[in-house]
Design a protein around this motif. Sequence first.
Motif, PDB file in Angstrom:
ATOM      1  N   VAL A  59       0.838  -1.196   0.000  1.00 12.30           N
ATOM      2  CA  VAL A  59       0.000   0.000   0.000  1.00 12.30           C
ATOM      3  C   VAL A  59       0.877   1.253   0.000  1.00 12.30           C
ATOM      4  CG1 VAL A  59      -1.726   1.307   1.285  1.00 12.30           C
ATOM      5  CG2 VAL A  59      -1.910  -1.178   1.125  1.00 12.30           C
ATOM      6  N   ARG A  60       1.926   1.246   0.792  1.00 16.69           N
ATOM      7  CA  ARG A  60       2.857   2.386   0.802  1.00 16.69           C
ATOM      8  C   ARG A  60       3.495   2.571  -0.572  1.00 16.69           C
ATOM      9  NH1 ARG A  60       5.076   4.985   4.843  1.00 16.69           N
ATOM     10  NH2 ARG A  60       7.087   4.970   3.752  1.00 16.69           N
ATOM     11  N   LEU A  61       3.867   1.482  -1.213  1.00 20.07           N
ATOM     12  CA  LEU A  61       4.476   1.561  -2.538  1.00 20.07           C
ATOM     13  C   LEU A  61       3.472   2.080  -3.562  1.00 20.07           C
ATOM     14  CD1 LEU A  61       6.830   1.010  -4.447  1.00 20.07           C
ATOM     15  CD2 LEU A  61       6.081  -1.379  -4.584  1.00 20.07           C
ATOM     16  N   LEU A  62       2.222   1.651  -3.438  1.00 26.04           N
ATOM     17  CA  LEU A  62       1.176   2.120  -4.351  1.00 26.04           C
ATOM     18  C   LEU A  62       1.009   3.631  -4.246  1.00 26.04           C
ATOM     19  CD1 LEU A  62      -1.053   0.888  -6.299  1.00 26.04           C
ATOM     20  CD2 LEU A  62      -2.612   1.121  -4.362  1.00 26.04           C
ATOM     21  N   ARG A  63       0.977   4.139  -3.025  1.00 26.04           N
ATOM     22  CA  ARG A  63       0.844   5.584  -2.824  1.00 26.04           C
ATOM     23  C   ARG A  63       2.082   6.330  -3.306  1.00 26.04           C
ATOM     24  NH1 ARG A  63      -1.444   4.876   3.371  1.00 26.04           N
ATOM     25  NH2 ARG A  63      -3.551   4.200   2.810  1.00 26.04           N
ATOM     26  N   ALA A  64       3.251   5.734  -3.098  1.00 28.68           N
ATOM     27  CA  ALA A  64       4.490   6.376  -3.545  1.00 28.68           C
ATOM     28  C   ALA A  64       4.511   6.511  -5.069  1.00 28.68           C
ATOM     29  CB  ALA A  64       5.697   5.565  -3.075  1.00 28.68           C
ATOM     30  N   LEU A  65       4.007   5.513  -5.772  1.00 27.84           N
ATOM     31  CA  LEU A  65       3.946   5.580  -7.233  1.00 27.84           C
ATOM     32  C   LEU A  65       3.008   6.699  -7.687  1.00 27.84           C
ATOM     33  CD1 LEU A  65       3.851   1.769  -8.098  1.00 27.84           C
ATOM     34  CD2 LEU A  65       5.605   3.397  -8.837  1.00 27.84           C
ATOM     35  N   TYR A  66       1.890   6.867  -6.987  1.00 27.17           N
ATOM     36  CA  TYR A  66       0.960   7.942  -7.360  1.00 27.17           C
ATOM     37  C   TYR A  66       1.592   9.317  -7.151  1.00 27.17           C
ATOM     38  CZ  TYR A  66      -2.881  11.237  -7.120  1.00 27.17           C
ATOM     39  OH  TYR A  66      -3.679  12.333  -7.323  1.00 27.17           O
ATOM     40  N   TYR A  67       2.193   9.524  -5.984  1.00 28.61           N
ATOM     41  CA  TYR A  67       2.806  10.826  -5.705  1.00 28.61           C
ATOM     42  C   TYR A  67       3.991  11.080  -6.630  1.00 28.61           C
ATOM     43  CZ  TYR A  67      -0.114  10.875  -1.540  1.00 28.61           C
ATOM     44  OH  TYR A  67      -1.190  10.868  -0.693  1.00 28.61           O
ATOM     45  N   ALA A  68       4.736  10.028  -6.981  1.00 31.40           N
ATOM     46  CA  ALA A  68       5.858  10.196  -7.901  1.00 31.40           C
ATOM     47  C   ALA A  68       5.371  10.579  -9.293  1.00 31.40           C
ATOM     48  CB  ALA A  68       6.678   8.904  -7.966  1.00 31.40           C
ATOM     49  N   ALA A 118       3.354   1.105 -13.753  1.00 30.31           N
ATOM     50  CA  ALA A 118       3.667   0.269 -12.594  1.00 30.31           C
ATOM     51  C   ALA A 118       2.527   0.300 -11.580  1.00 30.31           C
ATOM     52  CB  ALA A 118       4.964   0.746 -11.953  1.00 30.31           C
ATOM     53  N   LEU A 119       1.935   1.475 -11.381  1.00 23.92           N
ATOM     54  CA  LEU A 119       0.825   1.604 -10.434  1.00 23.92           C
ATOM     55  C   LEU A 119      -0.350   0.724 -10.843  1.00 23.92           C
ATOM     56  CD1 LEU A 119      -0.424   4.872  -8.824  1.00 23.92           C
ATOM     57  CD2 LEU A 119      -2.073   3.307  -9.827  1.00 23.92           C
ATOM     58  N   GLY A 120      -0.667   0.707 -12.145  1.00 26.26           N
ATOM     59  CA  GLY A 120      -1.771  -0.125 -12.614  1.00 26.26           C
ATOM     60  C   GLY A 120      -1.520  -1.598 -12.383  1.00 26.26           C
ATOM     61  N   ASN A 121      -0.287  -2.046 -12.616  1.00 22.63           N
ATOM     62  CA  ASN A 121       0.041  -3.459 -12.384  1.00 22.63           C
ATOM     63  C   ASN A 121      -0.003  -3.811 -10.904  1.00 22.63           C
ATOM     64  OD1 ASN A 121       0.477  -4.031 -15.117  1.00 22.63           O
ATOM     65  ND2 ASN A 121       2.613  -3.389 -15.028  1.00 22.63           N
ATOM     66  N   LEU A 122       0.505  -2.902 -10.074  1.00 19.37           N
ATOM     67  CA  LEU A 122       0.553  -3.164  -8.637  1.00 19.37           C
ATOM     68  C   LEU A 122      -0.833  -3.134  -8.008  1.00 19.37           C
ATOM     69  CD1 LEU A 122       2.406  -3.645  -6.187  1.00 19.37           C
ATOM     70  CD2 LEU A 122       2.542  -1.163  -5.914  1.00 19.37           C
ATOM     71  N   ALA A 123      -1.735  -2.311  -8.529  1.00 20.34           N
ATOM     72  CA  ALA A 123      -3.078  -2.184  -7.950  1.00 20.34           C
ATOM     73  C   ALA A 123      -3.836  -3.498  -7.982  1.00 20.34           C
ATOM     74  CB  ALA A 123      -3.862  -1.105  -8.691  1.00 20.34           C
ATOM     75  N   VAL A 125      -6.968   0.462  -2.711  1.00 21.15           N
ATOM     76  CA  VAL A 125      -7.102   0.907  -4.095  1.00 21.15           C
ATOM     77  C   VAL A 125      -8.278   1.875  -4.213  1.00 21.15           C
ATOM     78  CG1 VAL A 125      -7.570   0.183  -6.470  1.00 21.15           C
ATOM     79  CG2 VAL A 125      -6.048  -1.178  -5.027  1.00 21.15           C
ATOM     80  N   ARG A 126      -9.377   1.565  -3.556  1.00 22.22           N
ATOM     81  CA  ARG A 126     -10.544   2.452  -3.605  1.00 22.22           C
ATOM     82  C   ARG A 126     -10.233   3.803  -2.970  1.00 22.22           C
ATOM     83  NH1 ARG A 126     -13.102  -2.532  -2.356  1.00 22.22           N
ATOM     84  NH2 ARG A 126     -13.242  -2.023  -0.140  1.00 22.22           N
ATOM     85  N   GLN A 127      -9.498   3.808  -1.870  1.00 25.16           N
ATOM     86  CA  GLN A 127      -9.118   5.077  -1.240  1.00 25.16           C
ATOM     87  C   GLN A 127      -8.254   5.917  -2.172  1.00 25.16           C
ATOM     88  OE1 GLN A 127      -7.232   4.174   2.494  1.00 25.16           O
ATOM     89  NE2 GLN A 127      -9.085   3.291   3.399  1.00 25.16           N
ATOM     90  N   LEU A 128      -7.334   5.265  -2.871  1.00 22.65           N
ATOM     91  CA  LEU A 128      -6.462   5.991  -3.787  1.00 22.65           C
ATOM     92  C   LEU A 128      -7.251   6.555  -4.961  1.00 22.65           C
ATOM     93  CD1 LEU A 128      -3.605   6.833  -4.626  1.00 22.65           C
ATOM     94  CD2 LEU A 128      -3.385   4.638  -5.800  1.00 22.65           C
ATOM     95  N   VAL A 129      -8.200   5.785  -5.477  1.00 20.71           N
ATOM     96  CA  VAL A 129      -9.016   6.250  -6.605  1.00 20.71           C
ATOM     97  C   VAL A 129      -9.867   7.446  -6.196  1.00 20.71           C
ATOM     98  CG1 VAL A 129     -10.939   5.616  -8.113  1.00 20.71           C
ATOM     99  CG2 VAL A 129      -9.034   4.043  -7.819  1.00 20.71           C
ATOM    100  N   ILE A 130     -10.471   7.381  -5.020  1.00 24.01           N
ATOM    101  CA  ILE A 130     -11.268   8.509  -4.528  1.00 24.01           C
ATOM    102  C   ILE A 130     -10.396   9.750  -4.356  1.00 24.01           C
ATOM    103  CG2 ILE A 130     -12.520   9.375  -2.519  1.00 24.01           C
ATOM    104  CD1 ILE A 130     -14.197   7.635  -4.282  1.00 24.01           C
ATOM    105  N   LYS A 131      -9.188   9.556  -3.835  1.00 23.20           N
ATOM    106  CA  LYS A 131      -8.267  10.684  -3.662  1.00 23.20           C
ATOM    107  C   LYS A 131      -7.892  11.283  -5.014  1.00 23.20           C
ATOM    108  CE  LYS A 131      -5.230  10.389  -0.464  1.00 23.20           C
ATOM    109  NZ  LYS A 131      -4.065  10.002   0.378  1.00 23.20           N
TER     110      LYS A 131
END
Length: 376
Positions: free
Chosen positions: A113-122, A138-143, A151-157
């Motif tokens: 989850v931390r890596l997923l968020r890091a990819l979004y912010y990057a 990479a984010l799409g593959n990791l999700a 994943v839902r929290q990240l999409v809403i954000k």
Amino acid sequence: GLEPAALNYLQVRAAGDSNSGGSGNDRYDNLERIRIQAAMSGPIATALNKCLEMVKHVDLETQQKLVPVFDSSLRTGAGFATRAATADAVSNLSNSCPSAFRFKGISSVNPTVRLLRALYYASERERGITAKDKMTHALGNLAALAPGSSVRQLVIKACKRYCESSGSNNDPSARKAAAATVRAIVVRSSNQLYDGGPNDIWRKKVLPVAFLGRHDEDTKVSTLWKDVWDEGGSIMSSSGRNDDTYGITLQENLLPFLEMAIISALRDMSWARRRHACSALLELSNSNILAPTSRSIIGDEDENDHDRFRQRAKSSSVLLRECTRIIARPRVWVGKADTIKAGSIIAGKWCSIAPAKGTSFDSLHGYYHTEWFPIV
């Protein structure tokens, strides 16, 4: 490192040189692409690829130790070539070693989850388009391997970030990063769309935002949202999760949620969001979604048609009332003409079944309630 530090100096100075041909962003992207190609074909990159090929042969505990390292590399990496290489490594291992990204425990301490968020912010922070594309890929593959709630929290954000990054807070880079993130998840992690959580976010939040986002003035952003609407809509249609809505087409099936999204955008402080809403409203009006059902006009209805009629009538009433409120205000702005057109179309469609003078309303439509009708 993967490349000499002097290349970064060259790229930044060339992008800011007004005497060179082309725009600064184009020059920056071209140099970035050349830098990444050079870095990925060097001896260090070759050695890293050999190491990644060996990861699938080691035990699971060792594989999982790489995930926090990837996270740290994205957050603290000095050069974008390092971050791009990290994104490529995540994409590679997501396919070859998916178990390495599956951790037990709550999301707040989950390394994936931390890596997923890091990819979004990057992806939002990177300036060049090539590096951004690698991050979102990479984010799409990791999700696909991350917990559904995260994943839902990240999409809403991302959807919220897109809506907030217009008007006086206009940030084209943030809008594009948000749209690209949602598209990557919808296209590459379609398994996540079958679980919208307790709030059913895909139908009630994401697809309505995508419907409006298709009208973004930036063609690259609108294309990303169009992909979200098409891909996500096909999955929603095939899943059959429409117990609380009625309709044949995707727009009609999501009409109550599209209505709320349009009303929210029309009342937004951002004029850009208002224009998107006006265009979306006009599209719905022209597609006969905000009109009586065809069978209700000829008098050949069943129970499902009654529900469809009620849903259409309710949304038409709310949107026509909002159009009237906007038209009544004297201020003229770009997009207001679309609101006038849409209001005229909605009113005209419903006038066709309104009772004539001296005719009993209940005798004409006895099975419908009078308050359902936009025009009485």
